[in-house]
Enzyme design. Structure first.
Site, mmCIF file in Angstrom:
data_model
loop_
_atom_site.group_PDB
_atom_site.id
_atom_site.type_symbol
_atom_site.label_atom_id
_atom_site.label_comp_id
_atom_site.label_asym_id
_atom_site.label_seq_id
_atom_site.Cartn_x
_atom_site.Cartn_y
_atom_site.Cartn_z
ATOM 1 N N HIS A 135 -3.730 -4.199 1.710
ATOM 2 C CA HIS A 135 -5.010 -3.479 1.733
ATOM 3 C C HIS A 135 -5.298 -2.818 3.077
ATOM 4 C CE1 HIS A 135 -8.945 -2.190 0.503
ATOM 5 N NE2 HIS A 135 -9.531 -2.878 1.450
ATOM 6 N N ASN A 168 -6.872 -2.784 -5.006
ATOM 7 C CA ASN A 168 -8.137 -2.261 -5.518
ATOM 8 C C ASN A 168 -7.954 -0.859 -6.093
ATOM 9 O OD1 ASN A 168 -7.650 -1.667 -2.714
ATOM 10 N ND2 ASN A 168 -9.622 -0.610 -2.683
ATOM 11 N N HIS A 169 -6.921 -0.142 -5.640
ATOM 12 C CA HIS A 169 -6.682 1.197 -6.185
ATOM 13 C C HIS A 169 -6.076 1.136 -7.584
ATOM 14 C CE1 HIS A 169 -7.480 4.244 -3.009
ATOM 15 N NE2 HIS A 169 -7.568 3.144 -2.288
ATOM 16 N N HIS A 211 0.761 3.485 -2.301
ATOM 17 C CA HIS A 211 -0.153 4.562 -2.716
ATOM 18 C C HIS A 211 0.577 5.742 -3.364
ATOM 19 C CE1 HIS A 211 -4.200 3.312 -1.323
ATOM 20 N NE2 HIS A 211 -3.491 2.458 -0.593
ATOM 21 N N HIS A 214 -4.832 -9.147 -1.044
ATOM 22 C CA HIS A 214 -5.202 -7.730 -0.895
ATOM 23 C C HIS A 214 -6.706 -7.620 -0.715
ATOM 24 C CE1 HIS A 214 -4.139 -3.413 -1.527
ATOM 25 N NE2 HIS A 214 -5.444 -3.344 -1.774
ATOM 26 N N HIS A 249 -4.372 -0.757 6.103
ATOM 27 C CA HIS A 249 -3.290 0.218 6.234
ATOM 28 C C HIS A 249 -2.626 0.246 7.600
ATOM 29 C CE1 HIS A 249 -3.961 2.870 2.441
ATOM 30 N NE2 HIS A 249 -4.104 1.589 2.187
ATOM 31 N N ASP A 279 -1.875 -1.938 -4.315
ATOM 32 C CA ASP A 279 -2.014 -0.492 -4.141
ATOM 33 C C ASP A 279 -0.656 0.215 -4.205
ATOM 34 O OD1 ASP A 279 -4.751 -0.824 -3.919
ATOM 35 O OD2 ASP A 279 -4.905 -0.164 -1.845
ATOM 36 N N ASP A 321 0.816 -1.214 0.000
ATOM 37 C CA ASP A 321 0.000 0.000 0.000
ATOM 38 C C ASP A 321 0.852 1.269 0.000
ATOM 39 O OD1 ASP A 321 -1.628 -2.339 1.309
ATOM 40 O OD2 ASP A 321 -3.094 -0.907 0.520
HETATM 41 MN MN LIG Z 1 -6.470 -1.560 -1.064
HETATM 42 MN MN LIG Z 2 -4.403 0.629 0.189
#
Ligand SMILES: [Mn+2]
Ligand SMILES: [Mn+2]
Ligand SMILES: [Mn+2]
Ligand SMILES: [Mn+2]
Lengths: 416, 416
Positions: free
Chosen positions: A248, A131-132, A25, A220, A250, A63, A23
């Site tokens: 996933h 998913n992002h 991001h 995830h 955080h 992510d 993650d």
């Molecule tokens: Mn996620």
């Molecule tokens: Mn995430």
């Protein structure tokens, strides 16, 4: 799977060593003047750790990108970092034993990047999608596939079917240590939950010497229960697994043993706070994992030194000496909160890692429960006092009220 | 600069050989069910020619991408092609003599890709950016910079200043042949025109042995005059140049000598028709250029075999035997046009290259001048007759009328 025999962990030839992060991001808050680079800085630190530790690979739990369509700047920044840290002369010692055209069947270059004779890869990166950054649009491609086309990342765990998932592990061997690395890119939780219930998720295992393999799943999904079917219970996962790397979520919860399933769950958490929630205050980390021929694993949490600090404080005004009926109550509450922010800023200064890339301005959040007739104050004006010292001046204060409501099964409290 | 001494052109060690293409417009009409892949197919053919001819490099004249922000599918498709055709063991024999940190100063990896010890580049690609894929947004990056970060393309000719342009050539040497390769990514024509007038555009030259260098400029501007300042006259360009590779203009005009300036202009044209204009009907080509130590150049036009055919026919109804006052005039005109389309389809079939990747359905355009009281017919219904045989059924017919209007300087004709 305990951590005895310390001395033998230095047997590099037979120890698979990898770094786990999740993650990342990239691109979160990229337009924020202060926080715009945070995600890239943390990713660079992860890559630096991987390089310094001379790991056999970096494993990412999804992510990697915050947006499904990352901006050009973020995609470019990510590619530059990967090219800088993942290319080089150090040979990768992992033998890839499984059928790569199956493991990377969705890819235009269906083989692991370090076996491409045209690329000098010193640090292979394996990543599932989250998913992002899930596949979408024409060609069902995701941002990871751009990195994969460039030979910078090995995108695995993508499964074409919507009804049936059959996971074929990447089989990696170094000396006498054998790793079966399963991956499942993000699937909508309800759907995956249903598939598990219908026994439509299967994990293939190597035919021979099954007991010699350390089995790892990169995942995830929701781990926390958000409704009956909106998460994946750990007991859904096969108990032959030794380790589940759970992306996933955080919160950097790190290692937890599931005694029923007899596997370890490693929840790395995110490397950048994407919300001002409690869970994101846990110190951000990467995790070093060593695996031996005996199938013993050793874990080492490596706190990230460059991640922006984040302090959150819960305040219940009714529990303080403040008087809601005081004509100056709003001003006095604001002064009280100002003091709390100053305290947290002091703490941030004390706890700063000293790393030059760790920003000086922390994220600060005061969650203020103001039930009992307490007035609110102007949070924008409050934030202006901290413009230069807090990364999120306009979002420091969060007022909320306890809400009590009836539910079929009885009385429950809920937070507004 | 003539083409004598045929036999000595085989002196590979001293001949720099490169392929030129331009305006590839990857992603043009990408959502069109029929034409969606045309741009990628043509690009692949260009790369195949470059590979087959074992050129020293491929030179692109800008507008590699049709959209400033190419779709993921197109970016991915482009990267896959580049990785497939440009990576490999054949060593690049070009010595890079100039300061790469100047030539690629805007890049995070300011050196030519084939000198990166971590990449096996067999076909270096040099490209300037066009107006379609020019730098924009945060970081002032363009789509080429993504390719450049991946080590797949060498993006050159980007100049930071808006007021002053100083071009530093890439100095390339192979055996005794020396090439100074200048580039200027697309600039708004009016602005560049003004800069030329103000003498704010300069081209630096190697200090020593200036006469030994073949000087080539890659350019992406209006060559055709669209108003007083909305183009760049050839005489603005330095006459020490030997060759100007002129991108942006989609007509494949090929080679033209400018005797005043004593240089050759090579206008490759686009590799995909992005409009149904006359100029796009010229057969699409790539151009092979050989340069010898004597500074002689030899050019070879290579017609592309996979490009969708395009036929355009001008029809003036008043010049036919059709009668505007016939009660069935509309139907008769439609029948007349149908016959013309059939003729063009016959011609397309005859002239098909036989290459499997060249589509069977050509682009067809009838430009119909209907002045003189002729009625129009329903062009959509007309197109439906050719849905399976023409790539652009709904845009076959273009009705227009001659328009005569007064101008200060006298009477002129203009086309609506
Ligand atoms: Mn996620
Ligand atoms: Mn995430
Ligand atoms: Mn163009
Ligand atoms: Mn152009």
């Amino acid at each position: 799977m305990s951590t005895q025999d310390e001395e033998t962990w230095d047997d590099d030839e037979n120890t698979i060593k990898f770094l786990v992060a999740s993650d990342v991001h990239l691109g979160y808050a990229e337009k924020d003047a202060k926080r715009g680079h945070d995600s890239l800085v943390a990713f660079e630190e992860v890559l630096q750790i991987a390089k310094k530790e001379e790991v056999d690979f970096l494993l990412l739990g999804g992510d990697l990108f915050h947006e499904n369509k990352p901006s050009r700047k973020i995609l470019h920044g990510c590619m530059c970092l990967l090219r800088q840290y993942c290319m080089g002369d150090r040979p990768c010692q992992l033998e890839f034993l499984s059928d790569q055209s199956v493991n990377f069947g969705h890819s235009k270059f269906p083989f692991v990047n370090y076996e491409d004779p045209n690329l000098n890869v010193s640090l292979p990166v394996f990543s599932i999608h989250g998913n992002h950054d899930d596949p979408a649009g024409s060609g069902n491609l995701c941002a990871l596939d751009i990195l994969s086309a460039a030979g910078l990342v090995n995108h695995f765990g993508q499964h074409p079917s919507l009804d049936q998932i059959e996971m074929t592990p990447m089989l990696l061997q170094k000396g006498r240590t054998k790793l079966a690395l399963y991956g499942l890119g993000s699937v909508r939780d309800e759907r995956l939950h249903r598939m598990f219930v219908r026994k439509s998720v299967t994990m293939l295992r190597p035919r021979e010497n099954q007991d010699e393999w350390v089995n790892i799943l990169t995942f995830h999904q929701n781990r926390v229960k958000h409704g009956e079917k909106n998460y994946i219970p750990e007991q859904f996962l096969d108990s032959f697994l030794d380790l589940v790397v759970w992306g996933h979520e955080h919160d950097a919860r790190g290692l937890e043993r599931n005694d029923v399933q007899d596997f370890i769950v490693l929840q790395p958490g995110s490397t950048v706070a994407t919300s001002l929630a409690e869970g994101e205050t846990l110190p951000k980390k990467a995790f070093l994992v060593r695996v031996k021929p005996s199938r013993k694993m050793k874990f080492e949490a490596i706190p990230l030194q460059t991640v922006r600090q984040f302090y959150l404080k819960d305040i219940v005004l009714a529990d303080t000496t403040l008087d809601p009926n005081d004509p100056d109550a709003a001003d006095k509450i604001a002064a009280f909160c100002q003091e709390k922010v100053e305290e947290l800023l002091c703490r941030a200064e004390e706890e700063h890692t000293g790393n030059k890339r760790q920003p000086k301005e922390p994220l600060i959040r005061l969650k203020i429960e103001y039930s009992g007739g307490f007035p609110m104050f102007n949070t924008n004006r409050f934030g202006q006092m901290f413009t230069d010292r807090v990364a999120n001046p306009r979002e420091i204060i969060h007022f909320y009220r306890k809400k009590v409501y009836e539910k079929k099964s009885g009385t429950k409290e809920k937070w507004e």
